[in-house]
Design an enzyme around this catalytic site. Structure first.
Site, PDB file in Angstrom:
ATOM      1  N   LYS A 260      -1.053  -7.349  -9.293  1.00 19.20           N
ATOM      2  CA  LYS A 260      -2.034  -7.469  -8.206  1.00 19.20           C
ATOM      3  C   LYS A 260      -1.650  -6.407  -7.187  1.00 19.20           C
ATOM      4  O   LYS A 260      -0.798  -6.619  -6.324  1.00 19.20           O
ATOM      5  CB  LYS A 260      -1.980  -8.878  -7.597  1.00 19.20           C
ATOM      6  CG  LYS A 260      -3.252  -9.339  -6.899  1.00 19.20           C
ATOM      7  CD  LYS A 260      -3.760  -8.444  -5.782  1.00 19.20           C
ATOM      8  CE  LYS A 260      -2.997  -8.558  -4.495  1.00 19.20           C
ATOM      9  NZ  LYS A 260      -3.404  -7.528  -3.474  1.00 19.20           N
TER      10      LYS A 260
ATOM     11  N   SER B 199       5.449  -6.960   3.387  1.00 17.52           N
ATOM     12  CA  SER B 199       5.975  -7.238   4.725  1.00 17.52           C
ATOM     13  C   SER B 199       6.828  -8.517   4.732  1.00 17.52           C
ATOM     14  O   SER B 199       6.760  -9.327   3.809  1.00 17.52           O
ATOM     15  CB  SER B 199       4.809  -7.390   5.700  1.00 17.52           C
ATOM     16  OG  SER B 199       3.961  -8.412   5.238  1.00 17.52           O
TER      17      SER B 199
ATOM     18  N   GLU C 283       9.516  -4.042  13.016  1.00 15.68           N
ATOM     19  CA  GLU C 283       9.259  -2.876  12.158  1.00 15.68           C
ATOM     20  C   GLU C 283       7.936  -2.255  12.630  1.00 15.68           C
ATOM     21  O   GLU C 283       6.884  -2.908  12.579  1.00 15.68           O
ATOM     22  CB  GLU C 283       9.125  -3.332  10.700  1.00 15.68           C
ATOM     23  CG  GLU C 283       8.862  -2.187   9.735  1.00 15.68           C
ATOM     24  CD  GLU C 283       8.640  -2.671   8.302  1.00 15.68           C
ATOM     25  OE1 GLU C 283       8.013  -3.720   8.099  1.00 15.68           O
ATOM     26  OE2 GLU C 283       9.095  -1.964   7.378  1.00 15.68           O
TER      27      GLU C 283
ATOM     28  N   GLU D 272      -4.883  -4.001  -2.055  1.00 13.38           N
ATOM     29  CA  GLU D 272      -6.337  -3.794  -2.031  1.00 13.38           C
ATOM     30  C   GLU D 272      -6.696  -2.500  -1.284  1.00 13.38           C
ATOM     31  O   GLU D 272      -7.833  -2.059  -1.309  1.00 13.38           O
ATOM     32  CB  GLU D 272      -7.033  -5.009  -1.392  1.00 13.38           C
ATOM     33  CG  GLU D 272      -6.696  -5.295   0.063  1.00 13.38           C
ATOM     34  CD  GLU D 272      -5.382  -6.095   0.247  1.00 13.38           C
ATOM     35  OE1 GLU D 272      -4.520  -6.063  -0.657  1.00 13.38           O
ATOM     36  OE2 GLU D 272      -5.230  -6.708   1.321  1.00 13.38           O
TER      37      GLU D 272
ATOM     38  N   CYS E 136       9.555   1.971   3.520  1.00 12.49           N
ATOM     39  CA  CYS E 136      10.508   0.895   3.828  1.00 12.49           C
ATOM     40  C   CYS E 136      11.900   1.472   4.030  1.00 12.49           C
ATOM     41  O   CYS E 136      12.786   0.809   4.534  1.00 12.49           O
ATOM     42  CB  CYS E 136      10.528  -0.143   2.731  1.00 12.49           C
ATOM     43  SG  CYS E 136      11.169   0.516   1.203  1.00 12.49           S
TER      44      CYS E 136
ATOM     45  N   PHE F 167       0.816  -1.226   0.000  1.00 15.35           N
ATOM     46  CA  PHE F 167       0.000   0.000   0.000  1.00 15.35           C
ATOM     47  C   PHE F 167       0.842   1.266   0.000  1.00 15.35           C
ATOM     48  O   PHE F 167       0.364   2.331  -0.377  1.00 15.35           O
ATOM     49  CB  PHE F 167      -0.941   0.009   1.223  1.00 15.35           C
ATOM     50  CG  PHE F 167      -0.251   0.406   2.505  1.00 15.35           C
ATOM     51  CD1 PHE F 167      -0.061   1.741   2.832  1.00 15.35           C
ATOM     52  CD2 PHE F 167       0.245  -0.551   3.393  1.00 15.35           C
ATOM     53  CE1 PHE F 167       0.590   2.115   4.003  1.00 15.35           C
ATOM     54  CE2 PHE F 167       0.896  -0.186   4.554  1.00 15.35           C
ATOM     55  CZ  PHE F 167       1.061   1.152   4.861  1.00 15.35           C
TER      56      PHE F 167
HETATM   57  P1  NAD Z   1       1.659  -6.709   2.984  1.00 15.61           P
HETATM   58  O1  NAD Z   1       2.707  -7.747   3.048  1.00 15.61           O
HETATM   59  O2  NAD Z   1       0.563  -6.764   3.974  1.00 15.61           O
HETATM   60  O3  NAD Z   1       0.939  -6.731   1.535  1.00 15.61           O
HETATM   61  C1  NAD Z   1       1.674  -6.666   0.342  1.00 15.61           C
HETATM   62  C2  NAD Z   1       0.887  -7.358  -0.769  1.00 15.61           C
HETATM   63  O4  NAD Z   1       0.756  -8.748  -0.467  1.00 15.61           O
HETATM   64  C3  NAD Z   1      -0.531  -6.829  -0.969  1.00 15.61           C
HETATM   65  O5  NAD Z   1      -0.811  -6.780  -2.345  1.00 15.61           O
HETATM   66  C4  NAD Z   1      -1.400  -7.863  -0.266  1.00 15.61           C
HETATM   67  O6  NAD Z   1      -2.684  -7.997  -0.835  1.00 15.61           O
HETATM   68  C5  NAD Z   1      -0.611  -9.152  -0.457  1.00 15.61           C
HETATM   69  N1  NAD Z   1      -0.771 -10.099   0.644  1.00 15.61           N
HETATM   70  C6  NAD Z   1      -1.044  -9.826   1.949  1.00 15.61           C
HETATM   71  N2  NAD Z   1      -1.064 -10.962   2.673  1.00 15.61           N
HETATM   72  C7  NAD Z   1      -0.791 -11.971   1.824  1.00 15.61           C
HETATM   73  C8  NAD Z   1      -0.653 -13.390   1.978  1.00 15.61           C
HETATM   74  N3  NAD Z   1      -0.805 -13.980   3.151  1.00 15.61           N
HETATM   75  N4  NAD Z   1      -0.374 -14.141   0.876  1.00 15.61           N
HETATM   76  C9  NAD Z   1      -0.195 -13.548  -0.321  1.00 15.61           C
HETATM   77  N5  NAD Z   1      -0.315 -12.212  -0.528  1.00 15.61           N
HETATM   78  C10 NAD Z   1      -0.601 -11.436   0.529  1.00 15.61           C
HETATM   79  O7  NAD Z   1       2.420  -5.295   3.022  1.00 15.61           O
HETATM   80  P2  NAD Z   1       1.803  -3.839   3.161  1.00 15.61           P
HETATM   81  O8  NAD Z   1       1.271  -3.648   4.536  1.00 15.61           O
HETATM   82  O9  NAD Z   1       0.922  -3.538   2.004  1.00 15.61           O
HETATM   83  O10 NAD Z   1       3.124  -2.951   2.957  1.00 15.61           O
HETATM   84  C11 NAD Z   1       3.977  -2.571   4.006  1.00 15.61           C
HETATM   85  C12 NAD Z   1       5.200  -3.451   4.089  1.00 15.61           C
HETATM   86  O11 NAD Z   1       5.899  -3.423   2.851  1.00 15.61           O
HETATM   87  C13 NAD Z   1       6.216  -2.984   5.122  1.00 15.61           C
HETATM   88  O12 NAD Z   1       6.710  -4.104   5.813  1.00 15.61           O
HETATM   89  C14 NAD Z   1       7.324  -2.326   4.295  1.00 15.61           C
HETATM   90  O13 NAD Z   1       8.592  -2.316   4.899  1.00 15.61           O
HETATM   91  C15 NAD Z   1       7.290  -3.201   3.094  1.00 15.61           C
HETATM   92  N6  NAD Z   1       7.887  -2.517   1.956  1.00 15.61           N
HETATM   93  C16 NAD Z   1       9.110  -2.942   1.533  1.00 15.61           C
HETATM   94  C17 NAD Z   1       9.737  -2.306   0.479  1.00 15.61           C
HETATM   95  C18 NAD Z   1      11.083  -2.759   0.014  1.00 15.61           C
HETATM   96  O14 NAD Z   1      11.475  -2.359  -1.067  1.00 15.61           O
HETATM   97  N7  NAD Z   1      11.797  -3.565   0.751  1.00 15.61           N
HETATM   98  C19 NAD Z   1       9.108  -1.222  -0.160  1.00 15.61           C
HETATM   99  C20 NAD Z   1       7.848  -0.826   0.295  1.00 15.61           C
HETATM  100  C21 NAD Z   1       7.245  -1.497   1.349  1.00 15.61           C
END
Ligand code: NAD
Length: 497
Positions: free
Chosen positions: A174, A227, A382, A177, A282, A150
């Site tokens: 994808k 994450s 985090e 959401e 991040c 997000f």
């Molecule tokens: P998230 O992991 O909750 O979701 C990321 C994506 O995965 C979304 O599209 C979500 O629908 C999908 N998803 C969620 N749960 C899932 C599951 N169990 N199985 C498969 N797909 C699933 O992350 P978020 O809350 O949207 O984003 C924040 C996180 O992203 C933070 O931890 C941040 O550090 C990390 N981030 C990392 C970078 C990087 O480059 N390292 C960059 C931006 C964000």
């Protein structure tokens, strides 16, 4: 009636047949601005099949044609930058300047993708044996997948699909959401730029949709950003299904402040890097490590943080916006409470902040802790909120050892006037992205985004040269260029003379 976010399948924006709908809210007000569907199995399969068809045509288009789509797309994105940033701000809560930056960083990747010809050139070597030359090509993989978080709804989708598609692949995105309107607008403009039907498909939904893509045998590569827990799952499951996976995950980024650092620079930079974007980056600085006497800066840093005011996306005075949803706010508050209970000193507490007129917003005020130890959850996890924690050490060596023990390795920075200290730090630190007197050192796409350890699973990083390698295969040709007088009879070995 609330607008339903369409899917993009085979060049058409269609309303999903799904009955499973999720509210998309403005996190500053809780107003529901749209509903996003979870694509059905039938829709997912149709997207995959039509992407496969599109790939067969697209991969035969000239490299110049592919580059020209990216050039047109770059121009359209620039023209619509503020409009996209406004959509982005409303659904993510980011301030408008921050949202403009989110779009801009994506535009830079599209510019890089337009350079596809030189990025995908192979290598040649003449005379590897008598009259034999060897050369290589890069070729696209097929239908690649991107799953995005997000917190950068423009930049991160743009890390992925322009590079993959410029290399000749088709792509299924994808997006998160939680803010699907921005990626849909990016997709509309991509079609307007001349992208052929079906080469980009956008499927909305949650983990069920991701799961289908993750195990599907016709999808050879998946790029993920999100994450740690989900990144690990994606990496394990995707590789178990014989796919290429690059999974960018969470972070705990440290800034080291040396006693000789320029005081004003440290104070100004740390405020923006820690609480900017509500800490939902991040690459946010979440830990300040003071070496020796630099700890004397703590009161002034606290003062600078206290001046940063959260607010709505269109408030020009707001330093940052709300957390993405009420659960994310609760999570940040839980960590703040745990830090206090564990004995850390909360010298600035934003737990009770209320923004006037936006009482329902998911706001957390700037928060700062001292007396933190490395076993506390505010250090080990985090937080992804506007919370800066501080640690004090005696020497640069102590700071390096501390950071190298941390399981994350996304970004870090050092503030110092000493070239020797900076050189030592850049060489010895086990973190992928390093800033020297630069607080959030995200590299431009000529390089790659290179988190290490728990912050990244896979072997080719995002958006730069390494991403091109991720989205392509190499084919090496060994060719004998012979004269008529060379014996071409049965020969089972290469003549090496
Ligand atoms: P998230 O992991 O909750 O979701 C990321 C994506 O995965 C979304 O599209 C979500 O629908 C999908 N998803 C969620 N749960 C899932 C599951 N169990 N199985 C498969 N797909 C699933 O992350 P978020 O809350 O949207 O984003 C924040 C996180 O992203 C933070 O931890 C941040 O550090 C990390 N981030 C990392 C970078 C990087 O480059 N390292 C960059 C931006 C964000």
């Amino acid at each position: 009636m609330i607008k339903q976010v369409p899917l993009l399948i085979n060049g058409e924006f269609i309303i999903s047949k799904s009955t499973q709908l999720i509210d998309v809210t403005n996190p500053a007000t809780q107003e529901v601005i749209a509903q996003v569907p979870c694509a059905t199995d039938e829709e997912i399969n149709l997207a995959i099949e039509t992407a496969k068809d599109a790939f067969e045509i697209w991969k035969e288009r000239s490299v110049g044609d592919r580059a020209r789509v990216m050039l047109a797309y770059q121009a359209l994105l620039k023209e619509h930058q503020e409009e996209i940033a406004t959509i982005l701000s409303k659904e993510s809560g980011k301030t408008l300047p921050d949202a403009m930056g989110d779009v801009w960083r994506g535009i830079e990747v599209v510019e890089h993708a337009a350079n596809v010809a030189s990025l995908t050139m192979g290598e040649t070597l003449e005379n590897v044996a008598r009259k034999i030359d060897c050369y290589s090509f890069t070729q696209p993989l097929g239908v690649c997948v991107g799953v995005t978080p997000f917190n950068f709804p423009a930049m991160i989708p743009l890390w992925m699909f322009p590079i993959a598609i410029a290399c000749g692949n088709a792509f299924i995105l994808k997006p998160s959401e939680q803010n699907p309107l921005t990626p849909n607008r990016l997709a509309e403009l991509f079609i307007e730029a001349g992208a052929p039907k079906g080469i980009l498909q956008v499927l909305h939904g949650t983990k069920e949709v991701v799961q289908q893509l993750l195990v599907h045998p016709d999808l050879p590569a998946i790029s993920f950003v999100g994450s740690v827990a989900v990144g690990e799952y994606i990496y394990r499951t995707g590789t178990d299904h014989m796919k290429r996976v690059q999974a960018f995950a969470g972070a705990k980024n440290h800034m080291v402040i040396m006693p000789d650092a320029a005081k004003k620079q440290v104070i100004n930079n740390i405020a923006g890097a820690s609480v900017g974007a509500a800490g939902q980056r991040c690459m946010a600085i979440s830990v300040a490590v003071f070496v020796g006497e630099s700890k004397n800066l703590i009161p002034e840093i606290k003062e600078a943080l206290a001046k940063v005011r959260p607010g709505a996306w269109d408030d020009p005075e707001a330093g940052y916006g709300p957390q993405i949803n009420p659960a994310a706010k609760e999570r940040v508050l839980k960590f703040i409470a745990e830090g206090k209970a564990a004995g850390a000193n909360c010298i600035l507490d934003g737990s009770d902040v209320v923004v006037e007129g936006l009482e329902k917003g998911n706001f957390v005020g700037p928060t700062m802790f001292t007396n933190v130890t490395t076993d506390m959850s505010i250090y080990t996890e985090e937080i992804f909120g506007p919370v800066l924690i501080t640690l004090e050490v005696e020497t640069l060596e102590d700071a390096i050892a501390l950071i190298n023990e941390n399981p994350y390795g996304n970004g870090t920075s050092i503030f110092t006037a000493s070239g020797a200290a900076a050189r030592k730090y850049q060489h010895e630190i086990k973190v992928g992205i390093v800033g020297i007197n630069v607080p959030v050192p995200v590299p431009l796409p000529m390089f790659s985004f290179t988190g290490w350890r728990k912050s990244f699973y896979g072997d080719q990083h995002a958006y730069g040269k390494q991403a091109v390698r991720f989205y392509t295969e190499t084919k090496t040709v060994t060719a004998r260029w012979f004269d008529e007088d060379i014996d071409t009879g049965v020969n089972t070995t290469i003549d090496m003379k």
